[in-house]
Motif scaffolding. Structure first.
Motif, PDB file in Angstrom:
ATOM      1  N   ILE A   9     -11.379   3.717 -41.207  1.00  0.00           N
ATOM      2  CA  ILE A   9     -10.644   2.575 -41.767  1.00  0.00           C
ATOM      3  C   ILE A   9     -11.537   1.338 -41.803  1.00  0.00           C
ATOM      4  O   ILE A   9     -11.564   0.600 -42.795  1.00  0.00           O
ATOM      5  CB  ILE A   9      -9.351   2.313 -40.965  1.00  0.00           C
ATOM      6  N   GLN A  10     -12.301   1.114 -40.741  1.00  0.00           N
ATOM      7  CA  GLN A  10     -13.191  -0.043 -40.709  1.00  0.00           C
ATOM      8  C   GLN A  10     -14.242   0.033 -41.811  1.00  0.00           C
ATOM      9  O   GLN A  10     -14.497  -0.951 -42.507  1.00  0.00           O
ATOM     10  CB  GLN A  10     -13.880  -0.141 -39.347  1.00  0.00           C
ATOM     11  N   VAL A  11     -14.849   1.193 -41.962  1.00  0.00           N
ATOM     12  CA  VAL A  11     -15.896   1.344 -42.975  1.00  0.00           C
ATOM     13  C   VAL A  11     -15.323   1.162 -44.368  1.00  0.00           C
ATOM     14  O   VAL A  11     -15.899   0.449 -45.206  1.00  0.00           O
ATOM     15  CB  VAL A  11     -16.596   2.711 -42.834  1.00  0.00           C
ATOM     16  N   LEU A  42     -17.753 -18.280 -54.423  1.00  0.00           N
ATOM     17  CA  LEU A  42     -18.918 -18.085 -53.562  1.00  0.00           C
ATOM     18  C   LEU A  42     -18.512 -18.071 -52.089  1.00  0.00           C
ATOM     19  O   LEU A  42     -19.046 -17.301 -51.293  1.00  0.00           O
ATOM     20  CB  LEU A  42     -19.962 -19.171 -53.816  1.00  0.00           C
ATOM     21  N   TRP A  43     -17.569 -18.926 -51.715  1.00  0.00           N
ATOM     22  CA  TRP A  43     -17.073 -18.954 -50.339  1.00  0.00           C
ATOM     23  C   TRP A  43     -16.420 -17.629 -49.986  1.00  0.00           C
ATOM     24  O   TRP A  43     -16.694 -17.066 -48.923  1.00  0.00           O
ATOM     25  CB  TRP A  43     -16.076 -20.101 -50.181  1.00  0.00           C
ATOM     26  N   PHE A  44     -15.571 -17.108 -50.879  1.00  0.00           N
ATOM     27  CA  PHE A  44     -14.906 -15.828 -50.636  1.00  0.00           C
ATOM     28  C   PHE A  44     -15.925 -14.698 -50.542  1.00  0.00           C
ATOM     29  O   PHE A  44     -15.816 -13.818 -49.683  1.00  0.00           O
ATOM     30  CB  PHE A  44     -13.880 -15.529 -51.735  1.00  0.00           C
ATOM     31  N   PHE A  45     -16.927 -14.701 -51.406  1.00  0.00           N
ATOM     32  CA  PHE A  45     -17.962 -13.677 -51.357  1.00  0.00           C
ATOM     33  C   PHE A  45     -18.738 -13.748 -50.045  1.00  0.00           C
ATOM     34  O   PHE A  45     -19.071 -12.722 -49.449  1.00  0.00           O
ATOM     35  CB  PHE A  45     -18.905 -13.816 -52.549  1.00  0.00           C
ATOM     36  N   GLY A  46     -19.013 -14.935 -49.582  1.00  0.00           N
ATOM     37  CA  GLY A  46     -19.672 -15.107 -48.281  1.00  0.00           C
ATOM     38  C   GLY A  46     -18.837 -14.531 -47.156  1.00  0.00           C
ATOM     39  O   GLY A  46     -19.353 -13.884 -46.235  1.00  0.00           O
ATOM     40  N   GLU A  47     -17.533 -14.769 -47.198  1.00  0.00           N
ATOM     41  CA  GLU A  47     -16.636 -14.206 -46.188  1.00  0.00           C
ATOM     42  C   GLU A  47     -16.628 -12.682 -46.246  1.00  0.00           C
ATOM     43  O   GLU A  47     -16.574 -12.008 -45.212  1.00  0.00           O
ATOM     44  CB  GLU A  47     -15.213 -14.744 -46.363  1.00  0.00           C
ATOM     45  N   CYS A  48     -16.680 -12.116 -47.438  1.00  0.00           N
ATOM     46  CA  CYS A  48     -16.744 -10.653 -47.592  1.00  0.00           C
ATOM     47  C   CYS A  48     -18.015 -10.098 -46.962  1.00  0.00           C
ATOM     48  O   CYS A  48     -17.985  -9.070 -46.279  1.00  0.00           O
ATOM     49  CB  CYS A  48     -16.687 -10.260 -49.066  1.00  0.00           C
ATOM     50  N   LEU A  49     -19.131 -10.789 -47.186  1.00  0.00           N
ATOM     51  CA  LEU A  49     -20.396 -10.349 -46.610  1.00  0.00           C
ATOM     52  C   LEU A  49     -20.387 -10.451 -45.089  1.00  0.00           C
ATOM     53  O   LEU A  49     -20.886  -9.557 -44.392  1.00  0.00           O
ATOM     54  CB  LEU A  49     -21.556 -11.174 -47.177  1.00  0.00           C
ATOM     55  N   ILE A  50     -19.804 -11.512 -44.568  1.00  0.00           N
ATOM     56  CA  ILE A  50     -19.716 -11.673 -43.112  1.00  0.00           C
ATOM     57  C   ILE A  50     -18.852 -10.575 -42.508  1.00  0.00           C
ATOM     58  O   ILE A  50     -19.208  -9.982 -41.480  1.00  0.00           O
ATOM     59  CB  ILE A  50     -19.169 -13.068 -42.748  1.00  0.00           C
ATOM     60  N   TYR A  51     -17.718 -10.272 -43.134  1.00  0.00           N
ATOM     61  CA  TYR A  51     -16.830  -9.217 -42.630  1.00  0.00           C
ATOM     62  C   TYR A  51     -17.533  -7.864 -42.636  1.00  0.00           C
ATOM     63  O   TYR A  51     -17.541  -7.149 -41.632  1.00  0.00           O
ATOM     64  CB  TYR A  51     -15.558  -9.154 -43.474  1.00  0.00           C
ATOM     65  N   GLY A  53     -20.743  -7.218 -42.764  1.00  0.00           N
ATOM     66  CA  GLY A  53     -21.860  -7.239 -41.817  1.00  0.00           C
ATOM     67  C   GLY A  53     -21.412  -7.093 -40.384  1.00  0.00           C
ATOM     68  O   GLY A  53     -22.055  -6.410 -39.587  1.00  0.00           O
ATOM     69  N   SER A  54     -20.295  -7.718 -40.046  1.00  0.00           N
ATOM     70  CA  SER A  54     -19.801  -7.599 -38.677  1.00  0.00           C
ATOM     71  C   SER A  54     -19.305  -6.182 -38.392  1.00  0.00           C
ATOM     72  O   SER A  54     -19.535  -5.651 -37.308  1.00  0.00           O
ATOM     73  CB  SER A  54     -18.695  -8.618 -38.411  1.00  0.00           C
ATOM     74  N   ILE A  55     -18.655  -5.556 -39.344  1.00  0.00           N
ATOM     75  CA  ILE A  55     -18.170  -4.186 -39.147  1.00  0.00           C
ATOM     76  C   ILE A  55     -19.347  -3.241 -38.950  1.00  0.00           C
ATOM     77  O   ILE A  55     -19.394  -2.459 -38.011  1.00  0.00           O
ATOM     78  CB  ILE A  55     -17.311  -3.722 -40.334  1.00  0.00           C
ATOM     79  N   PHE A  56     -20.327  -3.309 -39.851  1.00  0.00           N
ATOM     80  CA  PHE A  56     -21.456  -2.396 -39.760  1.00  0.00           C
ATOM     81  C   PHE A  56     -22.363  -2.751 -38.582  1.00  0.00           C
ATOM     82  O   PHE A  56     -22.842  -1.872 -37.871  1.00  0.00           O
ATOM     83  CB  PHE A  56     -22.255  -2.392 -41.063  1.00  0.00           C
TER      84      PHE A  56
END
Length: 88
Positions: A9-11, A42-51, A53-56
């Protein structure tokens, strides 16, 4: 919840967030004014990348740490008593 299911689910949520973020950025180029991406996209995309990155990143860190602890425990157990079964 089983561990494999939780990790799955996380992946999949991380992959989904990356797909949605990339799709939104591409849509930002298409929607007028063409070629200009709004700051909120751009802010939303940054949040997606942070999420993602934190999961992986957390998963890789935890797996590495657990493997290292198992190796240490197995070596200590072998040194003290050879009849104790190996930790999987």
């Amino acid at each position: 919840m089983k561990r494999d299911r939780k990790e799955g689910i996380q992946v999949w949520t991380a992959v989904g967030m990356l797909a949605v973020g990339c799709g939104l950025v591409v849509a930002g180029f298409i929607v007028p004014p063409t070629g200009e991406v709004h700051d909120s996209v751009l802010w939303f995309f940054g949040e997606c990348l942070i999420y993602a990155g934190s999961i992986f990143g957390i998963g890789i860190y935890v797996n590495g740490t657990v493997r290292q602890m198992r190796r240490e425990l197995n070596s200590r157990i072998k040194g003290k008593n050879k009849t104790i079964k190996k930790i999987p």
